[in-house]
Design a protein around this motif. Sequence first.
Motif, PDB file in Angstrom:
ATOM      1  N   ARG A  12       0.925  -1.236   0.172  1.00 52.00           N
ATOM      2  CA  ARG A  12      -0.039  -0.003   0.126  1.00 52.00           C
ATOM      3  C   ARG A  12       0.957   1.287  -0.085  1.00 52.00           C
ATOM      4  O   ARG A  12       0.207   2.308  -0.078  1.00 52.00           O
ATOM      5  N   THR A  60       0.855   3.207  -6.064  1.00 51.98           N
ATOM      6  CA  THR A  60       1.373   2.381  -4.825  1.00 51.98           C
ATOM      7  C   THR A  60       2.387   1.275  -5.472  1.00 51.98           C
ATOM      8  O   THR A  60       2.291   1.045  -6.676  1.00 51.98           O
ATOM      9  N   ASP A 112      -5.167  -2.944  -5.270  1.00 55.36           N
ATOM     10  CA  ASP A 112      -5.378  -2.885  -3.769  1.00 55.36           C
ATOM     11  C   ASP A 112      -5.604  -4.521  -3.274  1.00 55.36           C
ATOM     12  O   ASP A 112      -5.939  -4.583  -2.329  1.00 55.36           O
TER      13      ASP A 112
END
Length: 257
Positions: free
Chosen positions: A44, A53, A99
């Motif tokens: 992250r 990221t 993510d």
Amino acid sequence: MATEASPAAPAAAVPDPTETVARVVEATAHLLATAEQFDDAAVREPSLLPGWTRGHVLTHTARNADAQVRLLTWAATGTVTPMYASREARDSEIEAGADRSAEQLLADLREACERFATQAARMEPEHWTTLIENRRGFPQPAAWIPWWRLEEVLVHHVDLDAAFSPAHWPPSFTDPELAMVTARFNDPAHTDESPAFRLHAEDSDLFYGVRADPQDASAPLVRGPSAALFAWLIGRSNGDGLNVEPHGALPKPPGWK
């Protein structure tokens, strides 16, 4: 200290695809070893790419492997299979995958890299001469595909900001890259306006020109190791450690179009 009589860099030749595939496999192993060290918090964290990221970088590197597989399939079968359906589709895939957990990101990257290695191993010598299109739509022999993958692996490994820096790039990579990037910078169709300047890769003693003849002593000369020069030209470094003659601020490299 090199003299101004040192040779200008030759144009980059089409790399040997079989040799380059072996280099991709080696570079990929190092990349995966880095990715194995990340936990969910680490993926992250910001990468060196603005707005991305580490999860973005890992996802992009995996999806690029699949895009290169599509080009290898095109070369092997003759069926047109572009790298991406569109720039928007490419960006959506990256955002959708960024993510995920560190375990998922690693597994995805490893599997995508294996797909690339498997398809590359299936290529016959005649397949490498097939004309395919790079991501900008320009026809190129398929022999360039392994080199494009090597670029992705080595450059994005640096972008992870995890103890792998431009100094780890070998001259066998950075010297051809300097020839290619300066050739592109000299084509007004692909880059913005730029001041004229020259580069001296001190480790290989080769000279390159951006909007200038490599031997034109009237243009400023930027000196440094080939890896440091390449990193600066592609925005992976602010140029710290490079020297300019005559002394002054570094010129601003052109931006990519």
